[in-house]
Enzyme design. Structure first.
Site, PDB file in Angstrom:
ATOM      1  N   ARG A   2      39.310  39.022  47.416  1.00 28.90           N
ATOM      2  CA  ARG A   2      38.881  38.620  46.077  1.00 28.90           C
ATOM      3  C   ARG A   2      37.472  38.060  46.222  1.00 28.90           C
ATOM      4  O   ARG A   2      37.229  37.110  46.973  1.00 28.90           O
ATOM      5  CB  ARG A   2      39.795  37.540  45.510  1.00 28.90           C
ATOM      6  CG  ARG A   2      39.297  37.046  44.165  1.00 28.90           C
ATOM      7  CD  ARG A   2      40.220  36.005  43.565  1.00 28.90           C
ATOM      8  NE  ARG A   2      39.706  35.543  42.297  1.00 28.90           N
ATOM      9  CZ  ARG A   2      39.709  34.272  41.902  1.00 28.90           C
ATOM     10  NH1 ARG A   2      40.229  33.332  42.669  1.00 28.90           N
ATOM     11  NH2 ARG A   2      39.213  33.935  40.727  1.00 28.90           N
TER      12      ARG A   2
ATOM     13  N   GLU B  40      47.441  38.838  40.634  1.00 25.63           N
ATOM     14  CA  GLU B  40      46.113  39.310  41.024  1.00 25.63           C
ATOM     15  C   GLU B  40      46.183  40.058  42.362  1.00 25.63           C
ATOM     16  O   GLU B  40      45.471  41.039  42.571  1.00 25.63           O
ATOM     17  CB  GLU B  40      45.155  38.114  41.135  1.00 25.63           C
ATOM     18  CG  GLU B  40      44.816  37.514  39.771  1.00 25.63           C
ATOM     19  CD  GLU B  40      44.316  36.073  39.855  1.00 25.63           C
ATOM     20  OE1 GLU B  40      45.136  35.177  40.178  1.00 25.63           O
ATOM     21  OE2 GLU B  40      43.131  35.839  39.627  1.00 25.63           O
TER      22      GLU B  40
ATOM     23  N   ASN C 122      42.501  35.755  49.172  1.00 27.69           N
ATOM     24  CA  ASN C 122      41.811  35.062  48.084  1.00 27.69           C
ATOM     25  C   ASN C 122      41.300  33.743  48.660  1.00 27.69           C
ATOM     26  O   ASN C 122      42.044  32.767  48.763  1.00 27.69           O
ATOM     27  CB  ASN C 122      42.799  34.834  46.929  1.00 27.69           C
ATOM     28  CG  ASN C 122      42.174  34.109  45.752  1.00 27.69           C
ATOM     29  OD1 ASN C 122      41.036  33.629  45.825  1.00 27.69           O
ATOM     30  ND2 ASN C 122      42.922  34.004  44.665  1.00 27.69           N
TER      31      ASN C 122
ATOM     32  N   ARG D  85      37.008  21.260  35.791  1.00 24.06           N
ATOM     33  CA  ARG D  85      35.740  21.729  35.190  1.00 24.06           C
ATOM     34  C   ARG D  85      35.718  21.427  33.696  1.00 24.06           C
ATOM     35  O   ARG D  85      36.729  21.588  33.014  1.00 24.06           O
ATOM     36  CB  ARG D  85      35.576  23.243  35.408  1.00 24.06           C
ATOM     37  CG  ARG D  85      35.236  23.609  36.827  1.00 24.06           C
ATOM     38  CD  ARG D  85      35.288  25.111  37.069  1.00 24.06           C
ATOM     39  NE  ARG D  85      36.345  25.447  38.007  1.00 24.06           N
ATOM     40  CZ  ARG D  85      36.796  26.665  38.254  1.00 24.06           C
ATOM     41  NH1 ARG D  85      36.268  27.697  37.626  1.00 24.06           N
ATOM     42  NH2 ARG D  85      37.757  26.877  39.121  1.00 24.06           N
TER      43      ARG D  85
ATOM     44  N   HIS E 254      37.988  35.970  36.484  1.00 21.42           N
ATOM     45  CA  HIS E 254      39.437  36.211  36.388  1.00 21.42           C
ATOM     46  C   HIS E 254      39.729  37.600  35.839  1.00 21.42           C
ATOM     47  O   HIS E 254      40.796  37.852  35.274  1.00 21.42           O
ATOM     48  CB  HIS E 254      40.145  35.183  35.480  1.00 21.42           C
ATOM     49  CG  HIS E 254      40.125  33.777  35.974  1.00 21.42           C
ATOM     50  ND1 HIS E 254      39.868  32.699  35.146  1.00 21.42           N
ATOM     51  CD2 HIS E 254      40.332  33.254  37.207  1.00 21.42           C
ATOM     52  CE1 HIS E 254      39.921  31.578  35.850  1.00 21.42           C
ATOM     53  NE2 HIS E 254      40.197  31.892  37.104  1.00 21.42           N
TER      54      HIS E 254
HETATM   55  C1  LIG Z   1      36.645  32.194  38.870  1.00 15.85           C
HETATM   56  C2  LIG Z   1      37.595  31.073  38.961  1.00 15.85           C
HETATM   57  O1  LIG Z   1      37.537  30.146  38.196  1.00 15.85           O
HETATM   58  O2  LIG Z   1      38.535  31.166  39.903  1.00 15.85           O
HETATM   59  P1  LIG Z   1      39.645  30.067  40.228  1.00 15.85           P
HETATM   60  O3  LIG Z   1      40.499  29.946  39.024  1.00 15.85           O
HETATM   61  O4  LIG Z   1      40.379  30.666  41.409  1.00 15.85           O
HETATM   62  O5  LIG Z   1      38.917  28.805  40.568  1.00 15.85           O
HETATM   63 MG   LIG Z   2      43.947  31.679  40.236  1.00 18.71          MG
END
Ligand SMILES: CC(=O)OP(=O)(O)O
Ligand SMILES: [Mg+2]
Ligand SMILES: Nc1ncnc2c1ncn2[C@@H]1O[C@H](COP(=O)(O)OP(=O)(O)O)[C@@H](O)[C@H]1O
Length: 398
Positions: free
Chosen positions: A92, A383, A9, A240, A181
């Site tokens: 991934r 995962e 990943n 984010r 996810h």
């Molecule tokens: C798609 C995504 O947000 O993945 P991660 O949580 O690993 O940043």
């Molecule tokens: Mg994660």
């Protein structure tokens, strides 16, 4: 003889990996690489869980993913398990766009298509591709398999995935909700069905990690999810913003002269919990709240407000609600987050068992009261195991 799969990943500055025996699903080794591309030395932590178990750590300059993976492979050679026995490598791959849904054998052509899709997930796909290229160089004699975060959501209903934009513009640019996810949402929703002994469940899965997303799953099929064209939409995350008024972008540009890359970086890397509280990690947010920090308190309220908003909406779309499940780093560990979200869900007859909710465990468990109208569960995601299983299926079919 074990038949291990190496599961990778690759994130922008990190690589998580596991080696899993496909016969018996034993975890043979796992590890974490951090600070790839940093000016400071990176770290590789490698744990061997079979044969002679042990934990190993090195600090090393890691300018790129190829150097990082070479370091990981050296760990395997120095401390085991034997890499030569590996039957496949699963990667991934965050964005499959409209091209990839099922697990896919990676060829040069597939890599080229992934490069074409990169603009759809500028933060996530390039490191994934770098990992694929490096791993194919280092372990060239076994199949490499791409597993897509978007796969579980390819059959979302059109009214869920369509944005209210000009139809021609949207179709020309492949602009739609994809969702991410997916491997986790699918794995966890299946675990819930097993746990409750029913397949015909209307359920909501809250994957709350550093990235966070929520999905509505009706009898095993995803009907909506909070991430969109990119993994920026939806819930409040570590760094984010999740949902904001799209007008914010033009506003920041006109007010502060921020160009599109600056706005993108702001929303992806300096927003969310970090922007609200000064902390990315939920443990630090909690410590700040406990110390009386009002900014952290508001940050947590924004986080749970957004979650409750989605849960209410998804219950409506599902036309009922049997189960809400919390998973990933925050979902599995932050009892206060679960408690504060559930406190907002009284209208659905959700009743959390506060004592059960506080118990720390690595097992799937029920944390609602017997009288709760909706089952509330904590289910550890895995995962990597889900990726290994999907790879085995693909290999068996070829
Ligand atoms: C798609 C995504 O947000 O993945 P991660 O949580 O690993 O940043
Ligand atoms: Mg994660
Ligand atoms: N014991 C804990 N209590 C509260 N939050 C935790 C705990 N452990 C981890 N977390 C949260 O989980 C996040 C990491 O979740 P994870 O699912 O591993 O994310 P990712 O896969 O995106 O890196 C951390 O940033 C932190 O906020």
């Amino acid at each position: 003889m074990p038949k291990p799969i190496l599961v990778l990943n690759c994130g922008s500055s990190s690589i998580k990996y596991q080696m899993i025996d496909t016969e018996g699903e034993e975890l043979l080794a796992k590890g974490l690489v951090q600070k790839i591309g940093d000016t400071k030395p990176g770290t590789i932590d490698h744990e061997v869980l079979t044969g002679e178990p042990g934990e190993y750590h090195i600090d090393q300059q890691l300018p790129d993913h190829e150097t990082a993976l070479a370091g990981v492979f050296q760990m395997f050679r120095d401390h085991g398990p034997n890499l030569d026995a590996t039957i496949a490598v699963a990667h991934r791959t965050v964005h499959g766009g409209d091209r990839f849904a099922a697990p896919t054998l990676i060829t040069d052509e597939v890599v080229d298509t992934l490069i074409e899709l990169s603009p759809l997930a500028p933060l996530h796909n390039p490191p994934g591709i770098a990992g694929i290229k490096a791993a194919r160089k280092l372990l060239g004699n076994v199949p490499h398999i791409g597993i897509f975060d978007t796969a579980f959501f390819v059959n979302l209903p059109a009214d869920a995935y369509t944005y209210a934009l000009d139809t021609e513009l949207a179709s020309k640019t492949r602009l739609r909700k994809y969702g991410f996810h997916g491997t986790s949402h699918q794995f966890v929703s299946q675990e819930v069905a097993k746990f409750l002994g029913r397949d015909d469940l209307k359920q909501i899965v809250c994957h709350l990690g550093n990235g966070a997303s929520i999905s509505a799953v009706d009898s095993g099929h995803a009907i909506d999810t909070s991430m969109g064209l990119t993994p920026l939409a939806g819930l409040v995350m570590g760094t984010r913003s999740g949902d904001i008024d799209p007008g914010v972008m033009g506003y920041l540009h006109r007010e502060l002269g921020m160009d599109v890359d600056a706005v993108d970086a702001e929303l992806n890397k300096r927003s969310g919990l970090l922007g609200l509280t000064g902390h990315t990690d939920m443990r630090d947010v909690r410590a700040a709240i406990d110390a009386g920090d009002e900014r952290a308190r508001l940050g947590m309220d924004v986080y749970t407000h957004r979650l409750a908003f989605y849960i209410g909406g998804y219950a409506t779309l599902l036309g009922g609600l049997d189960a809400i499940t919390f998973t990933a780093g925050v979902g599995e560990n932050a009892a206060e987050v679960r408690s504060e979200v559930c406190a907002r869900l009284g209208i659905f007859g959700v009743e959390l068992d506060e004592e059960a909710n506080k118990v720390r465990s690595k097992q799937a468990r029920l944390v609602s009261t017997p009288g709760s109208k909706v089952a509330v569960l904590v289910v550890p995601t895995n995962e990597e195991l889900a990726m290994a299983r999907q790879s085995v299926e693909l290999l068996a079919a070829n």
